[in-house]
Design a protein around this motif. Sequence first.
Motif, PDB file in Angstrom:
ATOM      1  N   UNK A  20       0.832  -1.208   0.000  1.00 45.85           N
ATOM      2  CA  UNK A  20       0.000   0.000   0.000  1.00 45.85           C
ATOM      3  C   UNK A  20       0.867   1.258   0.000  1.00 45.85           C
ATOM      4  N   UNK A  21       1.918   1.283   0.808  1.00 44.28           N
ATOM      5  CA  UNK A  21       2.807   2.444   0.845  1.00 44.28           C
ATOM      6  C   UNK A  21       3.539   2.619  -0.491  1.00 44.28           C
ATOM      7  N   UNK A  22       3.971   1.502  -1.082  1.00 41.12           N
ATOM      8  CA  UNK A  22       4.608   1.579  -2.394  1.00 41.12           C
ATOM      9  C   UNK A  22       3.672   2.140  -3.450  1.00 41.12           C
ATOM     10  N   UNK A  23       2.432   1.706  -3.419  1.00 39.87           N
ATOM     11  CA  UNK A  23       1.441   2.237  -4.350  1.00 39.87           C
ATOM     12  C   UNK A  23       1.212   3.721  -4.151  1.00 39.87           C
ATOM     13  N   UNK A  24       1.182   4.148  -2.897  1.00 40.78           N
ATOM     14  CA  UNK A  24       0.993   5.565  -2.605  1.00 40.78           C
ATOM     15  C   UNK A  24       2.170   6.395  -3.107  1.00 40.78           C
ATOM     16  N   UNK A  25       3.386   5.884  -2.936  1.00 40.74           N
ATOM     17  CA  UNK A  25       4.573   6.611  -3.398  1.00 40.74           C
ATOM     18  C   UNK A  25       4.530   6.791  -4.912  1.00 40.74           C
ATOM     19  N   UNK A  26       4.207   5.730  -5.651  1.00 39.07           N
ATOM     20  CA  UNK A  26       4.117   5.842  -7.107  1.00 39.07           C
ATOM     21  C   UNK A  26       2.981   6.770  -7.537  1.00 39.07           C
ATOM     22  N   UNK A  27       1.882   6.745  -6.820  1.00 35.61           N
ATOM     23  CA  UNK A  27       0.762   7.652  -7.097  1.00 35.61           C
ATOM     24  C   UNK A  27       1.184   9.105  -6.878  1.00 35.61           C
ATOM     25  N   UNK A  28       1.849   9.360  -5.763  1.00 40.88           N
ATOM     26  CA  UNK A  28       2.297  10.727  -5.453  1.00 40.88           C
ATOM     27  C   UNK A  28       3.308  11.202  -6.491  1.00 40.88           C
ATOM     28  N   UNK A  29       4.213  10.329  -6.893  1.00 42.25           N
ATOM     29  CA  UNK A  29       5.204  10.692  -7.902  1.00 42.25           C
ATOM     30  C   UNK A  29       4.532  11.047  -9.226  1.00 42.25           C
ATOM     31  N   UNK A  30       3.546  10.274  -9.621  1.00 38.11           N
ATOM     32  CA  UNK A  30       2.806  10.582 -10.844  1.00 38.11           C
ATOM     33  C   UNK A  30       2.068  11.902 -10.754  1.00 38.11           C
ATOM     34  N   UNK A  31       1.467  12.172  -9.614  1.00 38.60           N
ATOM     35  CA  UNK A  31       0.758  13.446  -9.434  1.00 38.60           C
ATOM     36  C   UNK A  31       1.716  14.628  -9.490  1.00 38.60           C
ATOM     37  N   UNK A  32       2.894  14.479  -8.890  1.00 39.53           N
ATOM     38  CA  UNK A  32       3.881  15.564  -8.925  1.00 39.53           C
ATOM     39  C   UNK A  32       4.294  15.836 -10.367  1.00 39.53           C
ATOM     40  N   UNK A  33       4.563  14.784 -11.124  1.00 37.38           N
ATOM     41  CA  UNK A  33       5.009  14.981 -12.505  1.00 37.38           C
ATOM     42  C   UNK A  33       3.917  15.563 -13.389  1.00 37.38           C
ATOM     43  N   UNK A  34       2.680  15.100 -13.230  1.00 38.02           N
ATOM     44  CA  UNK A  34       1.581  15.663 -14.013  1.00 38.02           C
ATOM     45  C   UNK A  34       1.301  17.102 -13.603  1.00 38.02           C
ATOM     46  N   UNK A  35       1.347  17.363 -12.321  1.00 37.10           N
ATOM     47  CA  UNK A  35       1.126  18.719 -11.831  1.00 37.10           C
ATOM     48  C   UNK A  35       2.203  19.666 -12.301  1.00 37.10           C
ATOM     49  N   UNK A  36       3.428  19.176 -12.390  1.00 39.34           N
ATOM     50  CA  UNK A  36       4.527  20.010 -12.866  1.00 39.34           C
ATOM     51  C   UNK A  36       4.275  20.459 -14.301  1.00 39.34           C
ATOM     52  N   UNK A  37       3.822  19.525 -15.127  1.00 42.69           N
ATOM     53  CA  UNK A  37       3.541  19.877 -16.518  1.00 42.69           C
ATOM     54  C   UNK A  37       2.469  20.944 -16.636  1.00 42.69           C
ATOM     55  N   UNK A  38       1.431  20.828 -15.828  1.00 38.86           N
ATOM     56  CA  UNK A  38       0.353  21.820 -15.865  1.00 38.86           C
ATOM     57  C   UNK A  38       0.812  23.159 -15.293  1.00 38.86           C
ATOM     58  N   UNK A  39       1.681  23.116 -14.303  1.00 38.64           N
ATOM     59  CA  UNK A  39       2.118  24.347 -13.641  1.00 38.64           C
ATOM     60  C   UNK A  39       3.060  25.180 -14.510  1.00 38.64           C
ATOM     61  N   UNK A  40       3.824  24.541 -15.359  1.00 36.58           N
ATOM     62  CA  UNK A  40       4.818  25.279 -16.138  1.00 36.58           C
ATOM     63  C   UNK A  40       4.398  25.520 -17.583  1.00 36.58           C
ATOM     64  N   UNK A  41       3.145  25.313 -17.899  1.00 38.46           N
ATOM     65  CA  UNK A  41       2.682  25.446 -19.283  1.00 38.46           C
ATOM     66  C   UNK A  41       3.054  26.806 -19.876  1.00 38.46           C
ATOM     67  N   UNK A  42       2.700  27.869 -19.202  1.00 39.92           N
ATOM     68  CA  UNK A  42       2.989  29.212 -19.716  1.00 39.92           C
ATOM     69  C   UNK A  42       4.471  29.470 -19.842  1.00 39.92           C
ATOM     70  N   UNK A  43       5.226  29.028 -18.862  1.00 41.83           N
ATOM     71  CA  UNK A  43       6.675  29.216 -18.883  1.00 41.83           C
ATOM     72  C   UNK A  43       7.298  28.456 -20.049  1.00 41.83           C
ATOM     73  N   UNK A  44       6.855  27.232 -20.272  1.00 42.17           N
ATOM     74  CA  UNK A  44       7.403  26.426 -21.370  1.00 42.17           C
ATOM     75  C   UNK A  44       7.112  27.089 -22.701  1.00 42.17           C
ATOM     76  N   UNK A  45       5.896  27.546 -22.895  1.00 35.86           N
ATOM     77  CA  UNK A  45       5.555  28.189 -24.170  1.00 35.86           C
ATOM     78  C   UNK A  45       6.363  29.461 -24.381  1.00 35.86           C
TER      79      UNK A  45
END
Length: 112
Positions: A20-45
Motif C-alpha cells: 500500500x505504501x509503495x502504491x501511494x509513493x508511485x501515485x504521489x510521484x505521478x501526481x507531482x510529474x503531471x502537476x509540474x507539466x500543468x504548472x509550467x505550461x505558460x513558462x514552457x511556451x
Amino acid sequence: MATINNLLTALPAPVALVLMLGGFVFYALGCIRLGYGAAVKGTVLDLIEQAEHEIQGTKRGAERKAWVAQMLRTALSASKWGRLISWAITDETIGTVIQFFFDRAKAALQKQ
C-alpha cells in the motif's frame, strides 16, 4: 464467508502495508510529474518562443530543446517549492513536457 476471509488473509499485514505504501509513493510521484507539466505550461511556451528567436537556423531543434530544458531546470532549482520536488522531476520528464507543449503549439499553428 470463509472464501472471502481466505482471500483477505492471503497476505500478511506487514506485506500488505508495504504494498500500500509503495502504491501511494508511485501515485504521489505521478501526481507531482503531471502537476509540474500543468504548472509550467505558460513558462514552457514562453521559453520555446524565446529559444526560436535566440537560436536561429534550421535543424537546431535539439539545441533549442536543450536550452529550454536548462532554463526549466534552473527555474525549478531557484523556486521555493521546486527544491522540494526537484528529485521527482527528471530530465526525461522535462523533455516530455517540452515536447508535449511544442507539439500542441505546432498543431494549433497548422490549424490557422
